[in-house]
Design a protein around this motif. Structure first.
Motif, PDB file in Angstrom:
ATOM      1  N   GLN A   1      17.185  66.199   7.311  1.00 57.39           N
ATOM      2  CA  GLN A   1      17.716  66.862   6.132  1.00 57.39           C
ATOM      3  C   GLN A   1      17.841  65.886   4.982  1.00 57.39           C
ATOM      4  O   GLN A   1      18.002  64.680   5.180  1.00 57.39           O
ATOM      5  N   LEU A   2      17.781  66.433   3.790  1.00 60.56           N
ATOM      6  CA  LEU A   2      17.940  65.649   2.567  1.00 60.56           C
ATOM      7  C   LEU A   2      18.566  66.570   1.533  1.00 60.56           C
ATOM      8  O   LEU A   2      18.115  67.706   1.348  1.00 60.56           O
ATOM      9  N   LEU A   3      19.607  66.096   0.865  1.00 56.49           N
ATOM     10  CA  LEU A   3      20.329  66.902  -0.111  1.00 56.49           C
ATOM     11  C   LEU A   3      19.993  66.455  -1.526  1.00 56.49           C
ATOM     12  O   LEU A   3      20.086  65.276  -1.853  1.00 56.49           O
ATOM     13  N   ILE A   4      19.587  67.400  -2.361  1.00 53.50           N
ATOM     14  CA  ILE A   4      19.497  67.175  -3.800  1.00 53.50           C
ATOM     15  C   ILE A   4      20.689  67.920  -4.390  1.00 53.50           C
ATOM     16  O   ILE A   4      20.652  69.142  -4.559  1.00 53.50           O
ATOM     17  N   ASP A   5      21.738  67.171  -4.669  1.00 55.42           N
ATOM     18  CA  ASP A   5      23.022  67.786  -4.962  1.00 55.42           C
ATOM     19  C   ASP A   5      23.107  68.280  -6.401  1.00 55.42           C
ATOM     20  O   ASP A   5      22.381  67.808  -7.299  1.00 55.42           O
ATOM     21  N   ASP A   6      23.977  69.236  -6.594  1.00 61.26           N
ATOM     22  CA  ASP A   6      24.208  69.826  -7.903  1.00 61.26           C
ATOM     23  C   ASP A   6      25.491  70.651  -7.798  1.00 61.26           C
ATOM     24  O   ASP A   6      25.726  71.285  -6.761  1.00 61.26           O
ATOM     25  N   PRO A   7      26.353  70.638  -8.838  1.00 65.61           N
ATOM     26  CA  PRO A   7      27.601  71.402  -8.743  1.00 65.61           C
ATOM     27  C   PRO A   7      27.379  72.902  -8.543  1.00 65.61           C
ATOM     28  O   PRO A   7      28.186  73.563  -7.873  1.00 65.61           O
ATOM     29  N   ASP A   8      26.322  73.426  -9.111  1.00 67.02           N
ATOM     30  CA  ASP A   8      26.105  74.874  -9.067  1.00 67.02           C
ATOM     31  C   ASP A   8      25.016  75.295  -8.088  1.00 67.02           C
ATOM     32  O   ASP A   8      25.074  76.398  -7.532  1.00 67.02           O
TER      33      ASP A   8
ATOM     34  N   PRO B   1      23.108  73.268  -5.291  1.00 70.24           N
ATOM     35  CA  PRO B   1      22.609  72.222  -4.392  1.00 70.24           C
ATOM     36  C   PRO B   1      21.423  72.733  -3.584  1.00 70.24           C
ATOM     37  O   PRO B   1      21.370  73.908  -3.211  1.00 70.24           O
ATOM     38  N   VAL B   2      20.478  71.843  -3.315  1.00 73.47           N
ATOM     39  CA  VAL B   2      19.290  72.184  -2.539  1.00 73.47           C
ATOM     40  C   VAL B   2      19.275  71.330  -1.280  1.00 73.47           C
ATOM     41  O   VAL B   2      19.217  70.096  -1.358  1.00 73.47           O
ATOM     42  N   GLN B   3      19.346  71.966  -0.148  1.00 69.49           N
ATOM     43  CA  GLN B   3      19.222  71.274   1.127  1.00 69.49           C
ATOM     44  C   GLN B   3      17.772  71.384   1.604  1.00 69.49           C
ATOM     45  O   GLN B   3      17.266  72.498   1.779  1.00 69.49           O
ATOM     46  N   ILE B   4      17.125  70.258   1.792  1.00 71.29           N
ATOM     47  CA  ILE B   4      15.767  70.239   2.333  1.00 71.29           C
ATOM     48  C   ILE B   4      15.893  69.961   3.822  1.00 71.29           C
ATOM     49  O   ILE B   4      16.449  68.933   4.227  1.00 71.29           O
ATOM     50  N   LEU B   5      15.401  70.870   4.642  1.00 76.41           N
ATOM     51  CA  LEU B   5      15.650  70.830   6.076  1.00 76.41           C
ATOM     52  C   LEU B   5      14.353  70.844   6.875  1.00 76.41           C
ATOM     53  O   LEU B   5      13.407  71.564   6.531  1.00 76.41           O
ATOM     54  N   TYR B   6      14.338  70.066   7.953  1.00 79.57           N
ATOM     55  CA  TYR B   6      13.283  70.172   8.961  1.00 79.57           C
ATOM     56  C   TYR B   6      13.920  70.796  10.193  1.00 79.57           C
ATOM     57  O   TYR B   6      14.761  70.180  10.852  1.00 79.57           O
ATOM     58  N   LEU B   7      13.537  72.020  10.502  1.00 79.33           N
ATOM     59  CA  LEU B   7      14.125  72.767  11.609  1.00 79.33           C
ATOM     60  C   LEU B   7      13.286  72.702  12.882  1.00 79.33           C
ATOM     61  O   LEU B   7      13.723  73.196  13.921  1.00 79.33           O
ATOM     62  N   GLY B   8      12.089  72.135  12.788  1.00 77.96           N
ATOM     63  CA  GLY B   8      11.209  72.054  13.944  1.00 77.96           C
ATOM     64  C   GLY B   8       9.791  72.450  13.592  1.00 77.96           C
ATOM     65  O   GLY B   8       9.514  72.964  12.501  1.00 77.96           O
ATOM     66  N   ARG B   9       8.878  72.202  14.525  1.00 75.14           N
ATOM     67  CA  ARG B   9       7.476  72.556  14.301  1.00 75.14           C
ATOM     68  C   ARG B   9       7.310  74.064  14.225  1.00 75.14           C
ATOM     69  O   ARG B   9       8.074  74.817  14.799  1.00 75.14           O
TER      70      ARG B   9
ATOM     71  N   ALA C   1      13.463  74.789   2.024  1.00 68.25           N
ATOM     72  CA  ALA C   1      14.502  74.531   1.031  1.00 68.25           C
ATOM     73  C   ALA C   1      15.553  75.617   1.169  1.00 68.25           C
ATOM     74  O   ALA C   1      15.232  76.807   1.118  1.00 68.25           O
ATOM     75  N   TRP C   2      16.804  75.207   1.346  1.00 69.93           N
ATOM     76  CA  TRP C   2      17.905  76.143   1.540  1.00 69.93           C
ATOM     77  C   TRP C   2      18.936  75.939   0.445  1.00 69.93           C
ATOM     78  O   TRP C   2      19.385  74.814   0.211  1.00 69.93           O
ATOM     79  N   LEU C   3      19.264  77.019  -0.258  1.00 70.69           N
ATOM     80  CA  LEU C   3      20.280  77.003  -1.297  1.00 70.69           C
ATOM     81  C   LEU C   3      21.509  77.720  -0.750  1.00 70.69           C
ATOM     82  O   LEU C   3      21.593  78.958  -0.786  1.00 70.69           O
ATOM     83  N   PRO C   4      22.469  76.974  -0.201  1.00 70.71           N
ATOM     84  CA  PRO C   4      23.570  77.621   0.527  1.00 70.71           C
ATOM     85  C   PRO C   4      24.473  78.470  -0.355  1.00 70.71           C
ATOM     86  O   PRO C   4      25.019  79.477   0.109  1.00 70.71           O
ATOM     87  N   LYS C   5      24.653  78.097  -1.633  1.00 67.78           N
ATOM     88  CA  LYS C   5      25.524  78.892  -2.501  1.00 67.78           C
ATOM     89  C   LYS C   5      24.872  80.215  -2.878  1.00 67.78           C
ATOM     90  O   LYS C   5      25.537  81.243  -2.993  1.00 67.78           O
ATOM     91  N   GLN C   6      23.566  80.190  -3.091  1.00 62.98           N
ATOM     92  CA  GLN C   6      22.837  81.410  -3.460  1.00 62.98           C
ATOM     93  C   GLN C   6      22.311  82.168  -2.250  1.00 62.98           C
ATOM     94  O   GLN C   6      21.839  83.292  -2.388  1.00 62.98           O
ATOM     95  N   LYS C   7      22.342  81.506  -1.082  1.00 63.67           N
ATOM     96  CA  LYS C   7      21.806  82.069   0.167  1.00 63.67           C
ATOM     97  C   LYS C   7      20.338  82.468   0.011  1.00 63.67           C
ATOM     98  O   LYS C   7      19.902  83.548   0.415  1.00 63.67           O
TER      99      LYS C   7
END
Length: 385
Positions: free
Chosen positions: A204-211, A213-221, A230-236
């Motif tokens: 995982q790698l986070l590109i943070d932002d107050p409004d 944030p973008v989580q870049i995730l490797y969930l598997g092959r 790319a997962w935006l947890p606030k916006q779902k």
């Protein structure tokens, strides 16, 4: 990777959700939210497949998910970003190594030299490995000649279909559009080449932002060895790359067992909007469930033959995936595309997987090779998170 020939058969569905105010051809622009935008190819695009590009506007700049197939696509992305805001494109996250996703970066980096280019290590290896490239390290006559030959070959095949007396009128109309789009593709490819990632990550790698944030995730092959989302947890909102391709799935050199598990992890995010690697946004898990069912059907039917050691060519004669194929469309065209782009190549991959044999990235996927700007080398930065 998609071949130019097979990609021409893939068609998206749906209409733009916002007015297009700037030339972004061959894309159509869609507003997901006022600060999240999608560039995707329209219904009447029949040229080489081009992956979706997602623009996420944070307070100090844009984060992109993928970049298109060529330098011309990258220039369109830059134009669109500038039409939205004077903020720079600060990062591009590459979902996987198939060339219709990273090859717009050269133009984006020209416009924003300090842009971060982020991928998994597996994706970096695919982008830079010998399985993907064999004609040089920079754009130039050798590449232009190879691409022109490939385009000419595909146009010749399309022209023969156009002139054939038994080709249906509606198909002829699509072929005429495809021929024009192939010419536009050739012009857009000038200056295209692969730019390696500037940084990689493991999980995982986070590109943070107050409004936003973008989580870049490797969930598997899944579709490839190194698929990232790319997962935006606030916006779902989740952008999946080619883990999800609609309306017709795509699979060459893919990992069916892990793919099922990875889709399950995406479902568990509880998203409200899913943006696939190709196709329009989805608001529920119905298509994911169809993908899981199709992958499960592949494994269930092939397993006894693989265990018995039956040659894979014989296995292909024994299995019947017609019911699964019909879930992705019942027209002759949709069935043929689903068979060619998913079930046929996945049969070989599942067979090898069930027998414990290695799956080689790029194997059996006749996408044109493209040059890169430097020989393979380790990334300048690696995140272990």
């Amino acid at each position: 990777m998609r071949s130019i020939a097979s990609a021409a058969a893939l068609m998206l569905a749906g209409a733009p959700v916002s007015a297009q105010t700037v030339d972004v051809a061959p894309f159509t622009a869609h507003e997901i939210t006022p600060r999240i935008h999608l560039l995707s190819t329209p219904d009447d695009y029949y040229g080489p497949a081009i992956g979706n590009v997602v623009l996420i506007e944070q307070r100090d700049g844009f984060v992109l998910v993928d970049s298109g197939l060529n330098a011309g696509n990258g220039r369109a992305v830059v134009r669109y970003a500038r039409s939205l805001s004077p903020k720079p494109i600060k990062a591009v996250m590459i979902t996987h190594w198939h060339n219709d996703h990273p090859q717009g970066i050269s133009s984006i980096r020209d416009a924003y030299p300090k842009v971060r280019i982020i991928a998994t290590r597996q994706t970096e290896a695919g982008m830079l490995g010998p399985e993907a490239f064999d004609i040089g390290y920079a754009p130039g006559p050798k590449w232009d000649g190879a691409m022109n030959m490939l385009i000419a070959k595909n146009k010749e095949q399309l022209q023969k279909l156009l002139e054939a007396p038994d080709t249906a009128p509606d198909r002829k109309e699509r072929i005429r559009k495809a021929l024009v789009q192939f010419d536009a593709f050739a012009g857009d490819f000038s200056g295209s080449y692969i730019v390696p990632p500037t940084e990689t990550f493991e999980r995982q790698l986070l590109i943070d932002d107050p409004d936003m944030p973008v989580q870049i995730l490797y969930l598997g092959r899944a579709n490839t060895e190194g698929d990232a989302i790319a997962w935006l947890p606030k916006q779902k909102i989740v952008a999946t790359g080619d883990i999800v391709v609609s309306p017709i799935p795509f699979g060459f050199g893919s990992y069916s067992g892990d793919w099922i598990e990875t889709i399950g992890k995406i479902k568990a995010l509880g998203f409200t909007t899913l943006i696939p690697g190709h196709g329009l946004p989805q608001s529920d898990t119905a298509y994911l469930d169809r993908l899981i069912a199709a992958l499960t059907d592949l494994r269930t039917q092939i397993a006894p033959y693989a265990k018995a050691g039956m040659p894979v060519d014989e296995v292909k004669k024994k299995v019947d995936f017609s019911k699964s194929i019909d879930t992705f469309g019942t027209t002759q065209r949709s069935r043929a595309n689903t068979q060619a782009l998913f079930f046929d190549p996945m049969t070989g991959s599942v067979y090898r997987e069930l027998r414990g044999e290695p799956i080689v990235q790029g194997e059996g996927s006749p996408e044109p090779d493209v040059p890169r700007d430097t020989p393979p080398k380790p990334s300048s930065k690696h995140h272990k998170s």
